[in-house]
Structures are given as C-alpha cells and as structure tokens.
Design a protein around this motif. Structure first.
Motif, PDB file in Angstrom:
ATOM      1  N   GLY A 177       0.791  -1.224   0.000  1.00  0.00           N
ATOM      2  CA  GLY A 177       0.000   0.000   0.000  1.00  0.00           C
ATOM      3  C   GLY A 177       0.821   1.270   0.000  1.00  0.00           C
ATOM      4  O   GLY A 177       0.249   2.367  -0.098  1.00  0.00           O
ATOM      5  N   LYS A 178       2.139   1.164   0.095  1.00  0.00           N
ATOM      6  CA  LYS A 178       2.979   2.364   0.077  1.00  0.00           C
ATOM      7  C   LYS A 178       2.868   3.051  -1.284  1.00  0.00           C
ATOM      8  O   LYS A 178       2.791   2.395  -2.318  1.00  0.00           O
ATOM      9  CB  LYS A 178       4.434   2.002   0.356  1.00  0.00           C
ATOM     10  CG  LYS A 178       5.364   3.229   0.401  1.00  0.00           C
ATOM     11  CD  LYS A 178       6.775   2.844   0.764  1.00  0.00           C
ATOM     12  CE  LYS A 178       7.696   4.052   0.774  1.00  0.00           C
ATOM     13  NZ  LYS A 178       7.283   5.065   1.771  1.00  0.00           N
ATOM     14  N   ILE A 179       2.858   4.376  -1.279  1.00  0.00           N
ATOM     15  CA  ILE A 179       2.731   5.153  -2.510  1.00  0.00           C
ATOM     16  C   ILE A 179       4.048   5.858  -2.822  1.00  0.00           C
ATOM     17  O   ILE A 179       4.617   6.540  -1.961  1.00  0.00           O
ATOM     18  CB  ILE A 179       1.585   6.183  -2.402  1.00  0.00           C
ATOM     19  CG1 ILE A 179       0.239   5.450  -2.282  1.00  0.00           C
ATOM     20  CG2 ILE A 179       1.569   7.109  -3.614  1.00  0.00           C
ATOM     21  CD1 ILE A 179      -0.954   6.359  -2.147  1.00  0.00           C
ATOM     22  N   LEU A 180       4.528   5.663  -4.023  1.00  0.00           N
ATOM     23  CA  LEU A 180       5.752   6.305  -4.495  1.00  0.00           C
ATOM     24  C   LEU A 180       5.392   7.305  -5.590  1.00  0.00           C
ATOM     25  O   LEU A 180       4.453   7.086  -6.368  1.00  0.00           O
ATOM     26  CB  LEU A 180       6.733   5.271  -5.037  1.00  0.00           C
ATOM     27  CG  LEU A 180       7.156   4.150  -4.066  1.00  0.00           C
ATOM     28  CD1 LEU A 180       8.052   3.148  -4.783  1.00  0.00           C
ATOM     29  CD2 LEU A 180       7.858   4.725  -2.850  1.00  0.00           C
ATOM     30  N   ARG A 181       6.122   8.406  -5.681  1.00  0.00           N
ATOM     31  CA  ARG A 181       5.844   9.446  -6.667  1.00  0.00           C
ATOM     32  C   ARG A 181       6.928   9.510  -7.722  1.00  0.00           C
ATOM     33  O   ARG A 181       8.115   9.489  -7.417  1.00  0.00           O
ATOM     34  CB  ARG A 181       5.714  10.811  -5.990  1.00  0.00           C
ATOM     35  CG  ARG A 181       5.439  11.940  -6.987  1.00  0.00           C
ATOM     36  CD  ARG A 181       5.143  13.253  -6.309  1.00  0.00           C
ATOM     37  NE  ARG A 181       6.303  13.794  -5.619  1.00  0.00           N
ATOM     38  CZ  ARG A 181       6.355  15.021  -5.098  1.00  0.00           C
ATOM     39  NH1 ARG A 181       5.277  15.804  -5.173  1.00  0.00           N
ATOM     40  NH2 ARG A 181       7.445  15.439  -4.492  1.00  0.00           N
ATOM     41  N   ILE A 182       6.486   9.601  -8.987  1.00  0.00           N
ATOM     42  CA  ILE A 182       7.393   9.829 -10.109  1.00  0.00           C
ATOM     43  C   ILE A 182       7.051  11.210 -10.661  1.00  0.00           C
ATOM     44  O   ILE A 182       5.958  11.433 -11.183  1.00  0.00           O
ATOM     45  CB  ILE A 182       7.219   8.764 -11.203  1.00  0.00           C
ATOM     46  CG1 ILE A 182       7.413   7.364 -10.614  1.00  0.00           C
ATOM     47  CG2 ILE A 182       8.211   8.997 -12.331  1.00  0.00           C
ATOM     48  CD1 ILE A 182       7.159   6.249 -11.608  1.00  0.00           C
TER      49      ILE A 182
ATOM     50  N   ASP B  81       2.257  14.762 -11.641  1.00  0.00           N
ATOM     51  CA  ASP B  81       3.087  13.618 -11.240  1.00  0.00           C
ATOM     52  C   ASP B  81       2.330  12.303 -11.421  1.00  0.00           C
ATOM     53  O   ASP B  81       1.103  12.279 -11.527  1.00  0.00           O
ATOM     54  CB  ASP B  81       3.511  13.765  -9.778  1.00  0.00           C
ATOM     55  CG  ASP B  81       4.346  15.020  -9.537  1.00  0.00           C
ATOM     56  OD1 ASP B  81       5.078  15.424 -10.461  1.00  0.00           O
ATOM     57  OD2 ASP B  81       4.251  15.595  -8.442  1.00  0.00           O
ATOM     58  N   LEU B  82       3.103  11.226 -11.459  1.00  0.00           N
ATOM     59  CA  LEU B  82       2.550   9.878 -11.497  1.00  0.00           C
ATOM     60  C   LEU B  82       2.771   9.234 -10.132  1.00  0.00           C
ATOM     61  O   LEU B  82       3.901   9.190  -9.635  1.00  0.00           O
ATOM     62  CB  LEU B  82       3.229   9.048 -12.589  1.00  0.00           C
ATOM     63  CG  LEU B  82       2.935   7.539 -12.592  1.00  0.00           C
ATOM     64  CD1 LEU B  82       1.448   7.285 -12.825  1.00  0.00           C
ATOM     65  CD2 LEU B  82       3.769   6.828 -13.651  1.00  0.00           C
ATOM     66  N   TYR B  83       1.690   8.765  -9.524  1.00  0.00           N
ATOM     67  CA  TYR B  83       1.768   8.106  -8.216  1.00  0.00           C
ATOM     68  C   TYR B  83       1.502   6.617  -8.405  1.00  0.00           C
ATOM     69  O   TYR B  83       0.501   6.229  -9.021  1.00  0.00           O
ATOM     70  CB  TYR B  83       0.748   8.697  -7.240  1.00  0.00           C
ATOM     71  CG  TYR B  83       1.076  10.107  -6.808  1.00  0.00           C
ATOM     72  CD1 TYR B  83       1.823  10.340  -5.660  1.00  0.00           C
ATOM     73  CD2 TYR B  83       0.642  11.195  -7.550  1.00  0.00           C
ATOM     74  CE1 TYR B  83       2.132  11.635  -5.253  1.00  0.00           C
ATOM     75  CE2 TYR B  83       0.947  12.497  -7.161  1.00  0.00           C
ATOM     76  CZ  TYR B  83       1.686  12.706  -6.019  1.00  0.00           C
ATOM     77  OH  TYR B  83       2.001  13.979  -5.615  1.00  0.00           O
ATOM     78  N   ILE B  84       2.419   5.795  -7.876  1.00  0.00           N
ATOM     79  CA  ILE B  84       2.228   4.344  -7.967  1.00  0.00           C
ATOM     80  C   ILE B  84       2.013   3.786  -6.563  1.00  0.00           C
ATOM     81  O   ILE B  84       2.745   4.110  -5.632  1.00  0.00           O
ATOM     82  CB  ILE B  84       3.414   3.656  -8.663  1.00  0.00           C
ATOM     83  CG1 ILE B  84       4.724   3.873  -7.905  1.00  0.00           C
ATOM     84  CG2 ILE B  84       3.557   4.154 -10.086  1.00  0.00           C
ATOM     85  CD1 ILE B  84       5.884   3.069  -8.473  1.00  0.00           C
ATOM     86  N   LYS B  85       0.992   2.988  -6.442  1.00  0.00           N
ATOM     87  CA  LYS B  85       0.693   2.331  -5.171  1.00  0.00           C
ATOM     88  C   LYS B  85       1.229   0.909  -5.237  1.00  0.00           C
ATOM     89  O   LYS B  85       0.927   0.155  -6.160  1.00  0.00           O
ATOM     90  CB  LYS B  85      -0.817   2.311  -4.927  1.00  0.00           C
ATOM     91  CG  LYS B  85      -1.213   1.716  -3.586  1.00  0.00           C
ATOM     92  CD  LYS B  85      -2.720   1.823  -3.379  1.00  0.00           C
ATOM     93  CE  LYS B  85      -3.117   1.258  -2.014  1.00  0.00           C
ATOM     94  NZ  LYS B  85      -4.581   1.381  -1.781  1.00  0.00           N
ATOM     95  N   ILE B  86       2.038   0.545  -4.242  1.00  0.00           N
ATOM     96  CA  ILE B  86       2.685  -0.764  -4.222  1.00  0.00           C
ATOM     97  C   ILE B  86       1.720  -1.822  -3.675  1.00  0.00           C
ATOM     98  O   ILE B  86       1.125  -1.656  -2.602  1.00  0.00           O
ATOM     99  CB  ILE B  86       3.968  -0.744  -3.381  1.00  0.00           C
ATOM    100  CG1 ILE B  86       4.981   0.243  -3.979  1.00  0.00           C
ATOM    101  CG2 ILE B  86       4.577  -2.138  -3.278  1.00  0.00           C
ATOM    102  CD1 ILE B  86       5.410  -0.086  -5.380  1.00  0.00           C
ATOM    103  N   SER B  87       1.585  -2.889  -4.440  1.00  0.00           N
ATOM    104  CA  SER B  87       0.796  -4.042  -3.993  1.00  0.00           C
ATOM    105  C   SER B  87       1.729  -5.242  -3.868  1.00  0.00           C
ATOM    106  O   SER B  87       2.279  -5.722  -4.868  1.00  0.00           O
ATOM    107  CB  SER B  87      -0.315  -4.331  -5.011  1.00  0.00           C
ATOM    108  OG  SER B  87      -1.009  -5.513  -4.667  1.00  0.00           O
ATOM    109  N   VAL B  88       1.948  -5.701  -2.626  1.00  0.00           N
ATOM    110  CA  VAL B  88       2.852  -6.834  -2.381  1.00  0.00           C
ATOM    111  C   VAL B  88       2.080  -8.126  -2.616  1.00  0.00           C
ATOM    112  O   VAL B  88       1.092  -8.413  -1.944  1.00  0.00           O
ATOM    113  CB  VAL B  88       3.426  -6.792  -0.959  1.00  0.00           C
ATOM    114  CG1 VAL B  88       4.352  -7.996  -0.728  1.00  0.00           C
ATOM    115  CG2 VAL B  88       4.168  -5.485  -0.728  1.00  0.00           C
TER     116      VAL B  88
END
Length: 376
Positions: A312-317, A333-340
């Motif tokens: 669920g962590k969100i990283l920004r590009i 910006d592009l935000y990606i939400k991490i799904s483990v």
C-alpha cells in the motif's frame, strides 16, 4: 506573432467582474475606433484585438473555457480561429448606448436607425449537440478528431433564399412586414406572430422546389474538432456557426461537442496527477529492488523500491502526469501504489526457506490491531 493574453489586452485582472471588463473594453474601443483614427492601421488592430478579447471575456461560457483551456480551448470552439465580432453587439445599448451604430457600420452589420432589426431579418439556426467519447490518453495529451453529423445547411439550389430563380419575396399584406399582428382584448392589446407569414414579415411568391421555401436542406457535415490537452469528462466544446443554418439569411446556430472520457485499463486521473497500482513480490518488498514502471505515453521509468516497503505504500514519479493546459512542458506527477503479492503456490524448497526465515525472525503469534487511519 504570439497572441497576447486577453486579460492583458483589456488591462484587467483575471478575477475582474463583468462590469469592469465592459468598462475596460469601452475605453479601448472609443480610443482606437477607426472612425476616430482614420488611416491608423495600428489603432485599427488594437481595436480588433480589444474586441476579440471582449468577445471571449464578456461571454460567461467562453470566459470559463478560456480560463480553463487557454487559446487551445478557443481554437476548438472557434472552428479554425475565426471570430464573429457581431456577438459583441448583443448588449451594445448596455455598453455604448447610441455609439453602437458606428460599430455596426465598421463590422458590416445591418442596422435600422442604429439598431438591428428584431424581426424580418431571418431566424437564427438551431444549436446542435454531439456526444464524443475520446480515449483516456487523447483526453490527457490532446488530439484532433474528425466528426460527422447531420445538419440543416443553406439550400444548394436557391443559395438559402427560399425562392425560385427570378422570383422574390414581397411584404406580407397582413402584418405589413412587421411579422406580428395585434388584437384587442378588453383594455389590452396582444401581439402574436402573423398567421399569414408565420412571423417572417414577407411572403415567398414562388418557393424553391428543393427546400419548399425554407432555404435549408439536410446534409452530412464533417469537421475536425480540437481536443485540448487535459480536458475532463463532462466538459463541452463550443464550435460557433456549425449548427443548423438560419432561415431568411439568419445566422447559423452553434455546435456543442460534449466530451466523454473512456476509462483506462490501468491509470486513473486526479486533476493533473495520474495513479496506478504496481505489484511486486515479497522478496522485492523485503530486500528492495529496481523495477521498470510503464507510463501513459508508453515509456518505461526505472523506480527504486526501498528495502522493507510495505503493502500500500505510494511512491511518486515527478512530471509523468497530465500536461498543464497553459504550459504543455509542465506536467503533474505519477503516483504508484505498491501491492505486495503473496504467492499461492510454493515449491518444497521455497516452503523450507520461508519456514527457516520464520524461525529466525521469531514471528509474533499475538499481533496487536493496527489503527484504520494507517491504512488510508
């Protein structure tokens, strides 16, 4: 030469009221009108520039489109960049009073006693609506789309006159050309459209056989519509003069293109930012990794996943989102939400290694609940 911002042309702020815009335009128009500056081409250009600015900022819908989309939006509205200055004169009595007659003569507008005729000069054509669905990517980056629709156009046989060759129109004998008849009812006098000429004020002696005297015929129309970058779902683009043709020389209606943005398979949009979900493995999340993330314009961006990344962590590009309307070089910006991803099938060796890892970590069999606010 690049066009100046319309607010700059009139010398007003972007939050100026409609009254302030009217006053600013009146001042510039009076100063630069060609009748006051004969032979001065620069004054004439300033007059036209101010009139063009007022045509947009004095109209609530056009002003909203300009504020949101800039000149790109107006290019789509204007159908090729032409300007119908006659729309400025709808409220001339309010802005210039008797001065309006001078402006009518400059722009070629017909008048009677300094005012446009309210009847007998033709009826404006109907406005038309076109629903257009555009792909998500085209709505973000902008495009040109050719659309085809059916409209009433000026009759090709009589050129919109409604009469056969050599014949003409005569003043209606019932209303005397006014288009109205009055009848008395007690103390009141009530005006209604003339039943003989249907309010036109004239009678066609020999109607055109192709259009039955209406002056219009249905036809298929194809035009290109400019979709400005960043347009949102539900917005509309106004294209003046592309609606139905008017009767008896009346002005044509407008075409309103309503935009529907198709959803994307992976990306969602919030203003100028884009969002997507990227799956990674448990080991990538625990150990950290470098992955390649696709962008909306088909690039691959290298992204570093920090060791210990949680689900669920969100990283920004940065600068990989939606282009800004007034500066296409600047983007959101592009935000990606991490799904483990947790594996559902494990080999014997993988099970053995995970069991060993669990014993080394001494995993907690009595976990405490986590506040829901941490999951949002």
């Amino acid at each position: 030469m690049a066009k100046r911002d319309y607010y700059e042309v009139l010398g007003v702020s972007k939050d100026a009221s409609k009254e302030e815009i009217k006053r600013a335009y009146r001042k510039l128009a009076v100063q630069n009108h060609p009748d006051r500056n004969p032979g001065d081409k620069e004054a004439e250009e300033r007059f036209k520039e101010a009139t063009e600015a007022y045509e947009v900022l004095g109209d609530d819908q056009k002003r909203q489109t300009y504020d949101q989309f800039g000149f790109a939006g107006l290019e789509g509205m204007a159908g090729g960049g032409t300007h119908d200055y006659s729309t400025v004169f709808r409220d001339f009595e309010d802005i210039f009073g008797d001065f309006g007659g001078i402006f009518d003569s400059f722009f070629g507008g017909g008048s009677r006693g300094g005012r446009r005729r309210s009847s007998g000069t033709g009826n404006r054509g109907a406005d038309l609506r076109y629903n257009l669905e555009v792909p998500f990517r085209d709505a973000v980056f902008g495009t040109k789309v050719e659309i085809s629709y059916r409209k009433n156009a000026a009759c090709s046989v009589c050129s919109g006159k409604g009469t056969t060759s050599g014949s003409g129109k005569r003043v209606c004998p019932t209303c005397g050309g006014s288009g109205q008849v009055r009848r008395s009812s007690g103390f009141f006098s009530i005006a209604s459209p003339c039943p003989t000429c249907s309010g036109e004020g004239y009678i066609i002696e020999n109607p055109c056989s192709a259009c039955a005297g209406s002056g219009v015929q249905p036809k298929n129309q194809k035009i290109k519509v400019t979709i400005p970058p960043g347009i949102e779902h539900g917005k509309r683009i106004n294209i003046p003069g592309q609606g139905d043709a008017g009767s008896n020389g009346g002005s044509p209606g407008d075409l309103y293109v309503y935009i529907s943005v198709a959803p994307h398979r992976f990306f969602e949009r919030d203003r100028n930012d884009l969002y997507c979900v990227i799956p990674i493995s448990m080991t990538q999340a625990a150990l950290g990794a470098e992955i390649f993330v696709p962008t909306l314009d088909d690039k691959k961006i290298k992204v570093k996943i920090p060791a210990g990344t949680q689900n669920g962590k969100i990283l920004r590009i940065r600068s990989e989102g939606v282009p800004h309307l007034h500066n296409a070089q600047s983007r959101g910006d592009l935000y990606i939400k991490i799904s483990v991803s947790v594996p559902t099938k494990l080999s014997g060796k993988a099970k053995s290694l995970l069991k060993e890892f669990s014993e080394l970590e001494g995993e907690n069999t009595h976990p405490e609940p986590v506040p829901l606010s941490q999951l949002r």
